[in-house]
Design an enzyme around this catalytic site. Structure first.
Site, PDB file in Angstrom:
ATOM      1  N   ARG A  32       0.842  -1.207   0.000  1.00 43.52           N
ATOM      2  CA  ARG A  32       0.000   0.000   0.000  1.00 43.52           C
ATOM      3  C   ARG A  32       0.871   1.249   0.000  1.00 43.52           C
ATOM      4  O   ARG A  32       0.641   2.194  -0.759  1.00 43.52           O
ATOM      5  CB  ARG A  32      -0.929  -0.005   1.219  1.00 43.52           C
ATOM      6  CG  ARG A  32      -1.921  -1.163   1.192  1.00 43.52           C
ATOM      7  CD  ARG A  32      -2.924  -1.034   2.313  1.00 43.52           C
ATOM      8  NE  ARG A  32      -2.237  -1.034   3.593  1.00 43.52           N
ATOM      9  CZ  ARG A  32      -2.499  -1.852   4.603  1.00 43.52           C
ATOM     10  NH1 ARG A  32      -3.463  -2.752   4.482  1.00 43.52           N
ATOM     11  NH2 ARG A  32      -1.828  -1.775   5.717  1.00 43.52           N
ATOM     12  N   GLY A  82      -5.191  -3.208   0.553  1.00 43.14           N
ATOM     13  CA  GLY A  82      -4.173  -4.216   0.254  1.00 43.14           C
ATOM     14  C   GLY A  82      -4.688  -5.640   0.328  1.00 43.14           C
ATOM     15  O   GLY A  82      -5.824  -5.884   0.754  1.00 43.14           O
ATOM     16  N   LYS A  85     -10.255   6.336   5.641  1.00 49.30           N
ATOM     17  CA  LYS A  85      -8.966   5.824   6.082  1.00 49.30           C
ATOM     18  C   LYS A  85      -8.587   6.571   7.352  1.00 49.30           C
ATOM     19  O   LYS A  85      -8.573   7.805   7.353  1.00 49.30           O
ATOM     20  CB  LYS A  85      -7.905   6.093   5.002  1.00 49.30           C
ATOM     21  CG  LYS A  85      -6.600   5.381   5.233  1.00 49.30           C
ATOM     22  CD  LYS A  85      -6.455   4.174   4.325  1.00 49.30           C
ATOM     23  CE  LYS A  85      -5.400   3.223   4.785  1.00 49.30           C
ATOM     24  NZ  LYS A  85      -5.281   2.066   3.864  1.00 49.30           N
ATOM     25  N   SER A  98     -10.822   1.736   6.750  1.00 49.17           N
ATOM     26  CA  SER A  98      -9.581   1.016   7.006  1.00 49.17           C
ATOM     27  C   SER A  98      -8.642   1.930   7.773  1.00 49.17           C
ATOM     28  O   SER A  98      -8.871   3.127   7.882  1.00 49.17           O
ATOM     29  CB  SER A  98      -8.961   0.522   5.701  1.00 49.17           C
ATOM     30  OG  SER A  98      -8.591   1.603   4.899  1.00 49.17           O
ATOM     31  N   ALA A  99      -7.614   1.327   8.338  1.00 48.96           N
ATOM     32  CA  ALA A  99      -6.703   2.093   9.198  1.00 48.96           C
ATOM     33  C   ALA A  99      -5.285   1.874   8.717  1.00 48.96           C
ATOM     34  O   ALA A  99      -4.940   0.801   8.223  1.00 48.96           O
ATOM     35  CB  ALA A  99      -6.849   1.630  10.646  1.00 48.96           C
ATOM     36  N   SER A 104     -12.951  -4.724  -0.036  1.00 49.88           N
ATOM     37  CA  SER A 104     -12.203  -4.501   1.191  1.00 49.88           C
ATOM     38  C   SER A 104     -12.881  -5.325   2.274  1.00 49.88           C
ATOM     39  O   SER A 104     -14.030  -5.723   2.122  1.00 49.88           O
ATOM     40  CB  SER A 104     -12.204  -3.022   1.552  1.00 49.88           C
ATOM     41  OG  SER A 104     -13.521  -2.538   1.643  1.00 49.88           O
ATOM     42  N   GLN A 151     -19.659  -1.921   9.796  1.00 45.86           N
ATOM     43  CA  GLN A 151     -19.810  -1.654   8.367  1.00 45.86           C
ATOM     44  C   GLN A 151     -20.863  -2.635   7.846  1.00 45.86           C
ATOM     45  O   GLN A 151     -20.551  -3.693   7.341  1.00 45.86           O
ATOM     46  CB  GLN A 151     -18.458  -1.830   7.663  1.00 45.86           C
ATOM     47  CG  GLN A 151     -17.405  -0.851   8.200  1.00 45.86           C
ATOM     48  CD  GLN A 151     -15.977  -1.283   7.953  1.00 45.86           C
ATOM     49  OE1 GLN A 151     -15.579  -1.425   6.807  1.00 45.86           O
ATOM     50  NE2 GLN A 151     -15.222  -1.493   9.009  1.00 45.86           N
ATOM     51  N   GLY A 152     -22.104  -2.264   8.025  1.00 42.62           N
ATOM     52  CA  GLY A 152     -23.219  -3.164   7.743  1.00 42.62           C
ATOM     53  C   GLY A 152     -23.415  -4.105   8.909  1.00 42.62           C
ATOM     54  O   GLY A 152     -22.584  -4.191   9.813  1.00 42.62           O
ATOM     55  N   PRO A 153     -24.555  -4.825   8.889  1.00 39.14           N
ATOM     56  CA  PRO A 153     -24.793  -5.826   9.933  1.00 39.14           C
ATOM     57  C   PRO A 153     -23.702  -6.902   9.856  1.00 39.14           C
ATOM     58  O   PRO A 153     -23.110  -7.110   8.805  1.00 39.14           O
ATOM     59  CB  PRO A 153     -26.168  -6.406   9.589  1.00 39.14           C
ATOM     60  CG  PRO A 153     -26.599  -5.804   8.301  1.00 39.14           C
ATOM     61  CD  PRO A 153     -25.667  -4.702   7.934  1.00 39.14           C
TER      62      PRO A 153
END
Lengths: 366, 366, 366, 366
Positions: free
Chosen positions: C48, C80, C157, C227-228, C344, C350-352
């Site tokens: 990345r 990534g 991010k 993402s982190a 990803s 992030q959603g159920p």
């Protein structure tokens, strides 16, 4: 008096129990005398069960008893996952009563005990610590060892938390130490190690709290090596040391490598076991080594002597326990010219963080 | 006379070139003097390119030249994939002309050369062997080394076959050594090693045939360490030895470990480099070590001293090169108390099968 | 009015930015118009950074500004780790002001914003949730979107906790959400997702507590993908939706797959984006797809529709995120005959749990 | 007439044979009727043996015969290595003679045969092709199938070359197809597939040469799925098709997916098996599916429909077979809402390169 023997045998695959079968068929080993088997199995985690099943099956046929009886009688400590120069093998311990007088010399002895069945909510708690400590004391008695200074290696297999066990505890209104199975397993292994430490006087009863487990790393045993398995329901203890009541040809010793590069610690273990050497172990002395059990600790750290490693950060980090075992196997194996020695990984109160615990069993002189 | 320096510097990640930048900013290193960089990068194969790009970028800014000029001027040998106790780092070699008289003492020197651009159909053939041998001879001259006995380590990076290159050769009616890129890469690396062997008189010109490459394992160099990269078009040679024309503070030596447990071979390397010790390297002597380059060979074998390993059979077998590097790094690292030493893997004519080649650069005494 | 364009371009390796360079050289893209890049990079996590550096370098040369300026100007969201049929690629978003009248039709638009720099002790807390929510609101304004119903995908991010950051917080007497970096990273990603949910009215302000993060899974956003990265210091928001102020040729839509087998959810996404089909997407319609962004959730579960999987238990369990992405890429890719779509992984709000969020950008008709 | 039944049963671990044990204890299955077991086992390669041993053990107890007799009687085709949404399970086939008249309707039937023991030098050669072709013909007869058009899936397990077998051949002055076991294994599997192709008229006798094996990819069977095991000495054939002599409630069909995105091929398989649907399989029809066997081929290619994938190049490339199985399992699983279907990997003459072979067994209507 006890005559205790040690047979280190290679395996061609996780189900290869042929070398032991041969020794039984040859009359070298009477299967009734087998008191424990400790194996280094290749493959993934399932290979441990595959190997256990293979031993149970072969021994049930040779002994004319059921597989369940074999399992109840002979603790099998299977250490899975190999890498590098590690060589899959197993060590068979036999013990039989013999007529003999005490000679005043202490020789290798083993003791075997297990705790009562633990409740899932007890895994990883002070209760487990205390139950293990009791079992260790009983295993010392079983081995004919009075002095805690004569204990060199205590290998324990304890139960793992599983979804079913967590559900069971929850259904009874009980809370387990964690709903994360990896964390719960770590705590269970840590509790076993602290149980050994308590029994051997390395920590005090007042040190033993639920909170201290996998948190206060100043508490540890230099003799414990513990693992957890989904198939276990109680903690099985295999204790090794030297006893005045043993007429074994073997002697055990141990040492602590403060870190994975601490060769002096490994040498101290071999000297403690009775090898004679100054700095380098001569081939003749190395041949007296019956086997070596190492509890590896390198995977607890992301650096060594100020040098950053990639153990905890790389794309292979999931296998850091295998790398920790592979490197210590290589270092100690190089010392004696043989990598068919056992390495297990487990940092939870099994020695100071980053240390390796080395126990060596050697043929006694003379 | 040449003054050659060696700087071993840690990296926090593949793009971390900050330690070198600092030495340049401090005036310790004049970037114009840098003649090669050899790095042990973590992460997967792409990290090698990431690292190279990071060096090129930083140096182009410090030197006020383009990245392409940096790349053309400074060979960068990136060894990827770490494990165990391996510690990511790089070694910077600098060289500058100084006024001085020959003292009769040989000191560390480096020579750098590259072959002409190779055609894809030449990769892994006798033609490559001969081109490399010529470049090695020229690199010796560049290093001011007359006697092949003074050469201790020859590091080569050569081109890999790629789909585009194979297509190019095919379009011109030419055949490459293999359509399997892994096999072609092996042969290219093997050809480089045989080129070193030919230049150093370890094999004869008559030994060099296309058929012998990666087939006759009795032919090898004890000084070659080779790797292949998709980004290379020619073979880059970094030769290290001792020269009467060098006033470096360093001295290099080497030794062969017949197998991964052959501690005597590693000790011979350190003694050859100038360390004074009997069996154990005292801390004071260990501190004289500037760096160590090891070519690991354990991944060529599925057993060691009669003990089966799982290197070639286990579910991690795809990473056996990393395990081979991790175990030799641990063994040699334990000898000097430092695992920030470089290990590359490559069995193709780089020493006898299963051997490890150890080259150590140490600070000269007095 | 804004003209927003979408270019999906293949990459041959993490540093391959040649397709974008060509479009710039051809005059198709004016680099000043680039407002974000979102890439699916192969290799390990370091790729990345390698990719980002490669874009920065190329764009700094094309634009005549420094790399730092490029980085400050163009958010790069690098996803990534690929597997299966996933095809490495990147999507470039451009935006420019054009003279035009509002047509009453809403078209694809993007908004870009970032929060202030976060303190390490704020990562994964309610403070982060609120800062992200504000940035999302601002990104909506930036995109010219008034109605939250027009937002279809918010990609964020955020910074990861690192050893240095933890040390910094500790030195100031502050506590971070966890000393376990994986857990801290999860909470940071979860906080971002809840920030989106808060901004889009999917949860209430009163739901936002430190305790709820990565604990109350009933709270989630159907539009967030987060993402982190260790290299981030603030939360960068890339918001996509449809705006009356856009004259883009593209339109975006979205849908939720309740689990990974829920084809109806994926079809709803394509229909929401404007594709015309009944059950099967005809080739002509599929060709209108500019790109697809999926947030995969299969790695949150160890079973699907009552069938146990080995995602969480097998020796490859460390790579379950890659498997989660590979399977949803395959399922949705099969629907449109193209696997060069982005996936990803990230289950944190992030959603159920177990759901996949699908956003599709398609060329508008007529 | 034959009554053939199909039982698809989940396994909680490789040794979990409890579901079959229950059906035997309940009287649902008479173990004497079991004619084959085909399993999808999790874990690494050893799990296949672990699973086989577990079945043999349980069945030997239930049937009152030795394990060796069980093994000789019931072919067990264990497909190892799972990933993604694949769900470990096994399918038990039973067959018994029943009194009934031919109805003119063809129903599901199985045939089981094995070749003579092969010599190691025969593995991967034209001799193996011909022996397999004969066994396939015999298995057709065993299944009561006259018309090759009624054959839909032929699953074969053949012996692998091992060090011991290679040594044996060498000692007799014979040459094996390769000294590289992976290559030899590939050729053995390829020879099996060509044997099926020959028996089913997909290739001609004149096509069968040693050279063609794993070289002429225009030769293949659309019905073969083959694997190799070190434990095998002969080729075991499990043939499935529809027979006028069967009164089974099931019917089998098959189809070829030209590539992994070719949904039409999978739909054709389900239609061929008897499901009624236009584009989407309604839940009621999906419930008629007894099981699905897929031979995955995505790992033969590094791209799909012009899009490059990382299957062959990434750090997980060693597991590309698992990814190939995981993605096709997901795609076909999504079609019927169930991922407990079997996927094996094997490109060697098992369909055209990159294709997937899908066989579905469904409950007949009415």
């Amino acid at each position: 008096m006890n005559d205790v023997n040690v047979y280190r045998l290679p395996m061609a695959s996780p189900d290869d129990v042929s070398e032991l079968a041969k020794l039984i068929d040859n009359g070298v080993i009477d299967p009734k005398d087998i008191c424990a088997i400790k194996a280094q199995t290749e493959g993934d985690g399932y290979s441990r069960g595959y190997s256990s099943l293979s031993f149970e099956l072969m021994l049930s046929e040779k002994m004319g008893i059921s597989r369940a009886e074999v399992a109840a009688r002979i603790p099998m400590l299977m250490i899975g996952l190999t890498g590098g120069l590690m060589s899959p093998h197993y060590t068979v311990f036999t013990r039989k009563e013999v007529e003999a007088a005490e000679s005043g010399v202490k020789r290798f002895s083993v003791g075997v005990k297990q705790t009562r069945v633990l409740l899932p909510e007890e895994y990883g708690t002070a209760i487990q610590v205390k139950l293990v400590a009791e079992a260790v004391k009983e295993a010392m008695a079983d081995a004919g060892i009075d002095d805690i200074a004569d204990v060199h290696c205590v290998s324990i297999k304890c139960p793992n938390l599983t979804a079913a066990r967590l559900a069971d505890a929850t259904s009874r209104g009980k809370k387990c130490v964690s709903t994360n199975f990896a964390e719960a397993g770590s705590k269970a292994k840590g509790a076993c190690a602290l149980g050994v430490a308590l029994a051997l006087g390395e920590i005090q009863e007042s040190d033993v709290t639920d909170e201290a487990i996998c948190s206060n790393w100043n508490l540890y045993s230099n003799f414990a090596t513990t693992s957890a398995g989904n198939e276990q329901v109680a903690c099985k203890v295999l204790l090794m040391g030297n006893s005045a009541k043993s007429v074994s040809q073997y002697h055990i010793g141990s040492g602590v490598m403060k870190d994975t590069l601490d060769l002096a610690g490994a040498k101290a273990a071999f000297k403690s076991a009775g090898l004679k050497f100054d700095e380098v172990i001569p081939q003749g002395e190395a041949q007296r080594v019956a086997t070596v059990f190492i509890n590896a600790g390198a995977d607890a750290m992301g650096s060594i002597r100020g040098r950053r490693t990639t153990m905890k950060s790389d794309y292979l980090a999931a296998y850091q326990g295998i790398f920790a075992k592979a490197v210590i196997n290589a270092i100690v194996g190089a010392m004696i010219g043989d990598t068919m020695i056992l390495a297990s990984a487990g940092f939870e109160h099994q020695g100071p963080l980053g240390a390796n615990l080395v126990a060596a069993i050697v043929k006694a002189e003379g």
